[in-house]
Write a protein that holds these residues in place. Sequence first.
Motif, PDB file in Angstrom:
ATOM      1  N   THR A  42      -5.003  40.357 -27.167  1.00 10.89           N
ATOM      2  CA  THR A  42      -6.452  40.222 -27.063  1.00 10.89           C
ATOM      3  C   THR A  42      -6.865  40.105 -25.597  1.00 10.89           C
ATOM      4  O   THR A  42      -7.982  40.449 -25.244  1.00 10.89           O
ATOM      5  CB  THR A  42      -6.973  39.007 -27.864  1.00 10.89           C
ATOM      6  N   GLU A  91      -6.258  31.416 -33.046  1.00  4.19           N
ATOM      7  CA  GLU A  91      -7.168  31.782 -31.964  1.00  4.19           C
ATOM      8  C   GLU A  91      -7.278  33.300 -31.833  1.00  4.19           C
ATOM      9  O   GLU A  91      -8.374  33.846 -31.689  1.00  4.19           O
ATOM     10  CB  GLU A  91      -6.720  31.168 -30.641  1.00  4.19           C
ATOM     11  N   ASN A  92      -6.141  33.991 -31.889  1.00  3.15           N
ATOM     12  CA  ASN A  92      -6.179  35.452 -31.800  1.00  3.15           C
ATOM     13  C   ASN A  92      -6.815  36.065 -33.040  1.00  3.15           C
ATOM     14  O   ASN A  92      -7.510  37.072 -32.935  1.00  3.15           O
ATOM     15  CB  ASN A  92      -4.778  36.003 -31.538  1.00  3.15           C
ATOM     16  N   ASN A  95     -10.483  35.792 -32.456  1.00  8.07           N
ATOM     17  CA  ASN A  95     -10.910  36.805 -31.482  1.00  8.07           C
ATOM     18  C   ASN A  95     -10.957  38.198 -32.109  1.00  8.07           C
ATOM     19  O   ASN A  95     -11.863  38.986 -31.819  1.00  8.07           O
ATOM     20  CB  ASN A  95      -9.987  36.803 -30.264  1.00  8.07           C
ATOM     21  N   LYS A  98     -14.086  38.679 -34.085  1.00  7.51           N
ATOM     22  CA  LYS A  98     -15.245  38.919 -33.217  1.00  7.51           C
ATOM     23  C   LYS A  98     -15.252  40.353 -32.688  1.00  7.51           C
ATOM     24  O   LYS A  98     -16.313  40.939 -32.495  1.00  7.51           O
ATOM     25  CB  LYS A  98     -15.236  37.940 -32.049  1.00  7.51           C
TER      26      LYS A  98
END
Length: 155
Positions: A42, A91-92, A95, A98
């Motif tokens: 990312t 977290e990835n 992301n 999004k």
Amino acid sequence: MPVRSVLFVCLGNICRSPLAEAALRHEAGRAGLSLRIDSAGTGDWHIGEAPDPRAQAEARRNGLDISAYRGRQVTRADFHEFDLILALDAENLSNLRKLRPADGGARLALLLDQVPGRAGEAVADPYFGGEDGFAATWNDVSEAAHAIVEGIKAG
């Protein structure tokens, strides 16, 4: 929809996701499956770089060579080109959600969601640790690769 292509995603694409890519390539080859397999990050810090030397060493310890792999960043096109995009941590995955275009058809999940009894778990990032962290990462991604192949074979 059958899985024919898998993209692994971590932060920088030099440690976890290249090892996951190598593990699935190995497992798919052993099972005689023809899959498109790739990895990306990312973040953009390591575009064009080879995997971390410790990741390469761990792959070699397991009979695989990832020295030709090169880091790349996830693109919007990936959401159209892959059936399954697997993040190596929450977290990835956030992301990726999004970044995903509204018409992106790829299914998103955590890598360890593919392993019975390990849903919601992250593959720890070994970047700031020692070689033992890379061995633990290899164990996680190998277990997941085996589960992915078994799932594909089961249909």
